[in-house]
Enzyme design. Structure first.
Site, short mmCIF file in Angstrom:
data_model
loop_
_atom_site.label_atom_id
_atom_site.label_comp_id
_atom_site.label_asym_id
_atom_site.label_seq_id
_atom_site.Cartn_x
_atom_site.Cartn_y
_atom_site.Cartn_z
N HIS A 73 -14.47 49.52 55.53
CA HIS A 73 -14.71 48.35 55.74
C HIS A 73 -13.86 47.80 56.87
CE1 HIS A 73 -17.21 48.01 52.36
NE2 HIS A 73 -16.30 48.98 51.58
N ALA A 74 -14.32 46.93 57.59
CA ALA A 74 -13.60 45.84 58.79
C ALA A 74 -12.72 46.95 59.67
CB ALA A 74 -12.61 44.87 58.05
#
Length: 93
Positions: free
Chosen positions: A15-16
């Site tokens: 994620h991210a």
């Protein structure tokens, strides 16, 4: 077709920030690579949206694959990055 199965080493999963690191590293290899959850549909490892769309969690198994020249070395490097949750692509394996 070269393939590596590896568990995601980042606690927060892909994620991210970890996804951004992975996508930059996959692109830097110069080899077309796909990534998939184990048993899932492969997506382009060089696409941030595709990688985020996997929703791969920390500890979950993913599959990296490629059939291009240089795939073995590229997949080794990417597998190390993912398994160890590194902040950048390792120069050597």
């Amino acid at each position: 077709m070269a393939e590596r199965r590896v568990n995601v080493g980042w606690a927060e999963g892909l994620h991210a920030r970890p996804a951004s690191i992975f996508v930059r590293a996959a692109t830097a290899t110069g080899v077309p690579v796909t990534i998939a959850k184990s048993g899932g549909t492969p997506v382009n490892a060089g696409s941030m949206l595709a990688v985020l769309g996997l929703g791969a969690q920390g500890g979950e198994e993913i599959v990296l694959s490629s059939d291009a020249d240089g795939a073995e070395a590229a997949l080794d490097r990417l597998a190390k990055l993912v398994a160890e949750g590194l902040d950048e692509l390792p120069e050597t394996v």
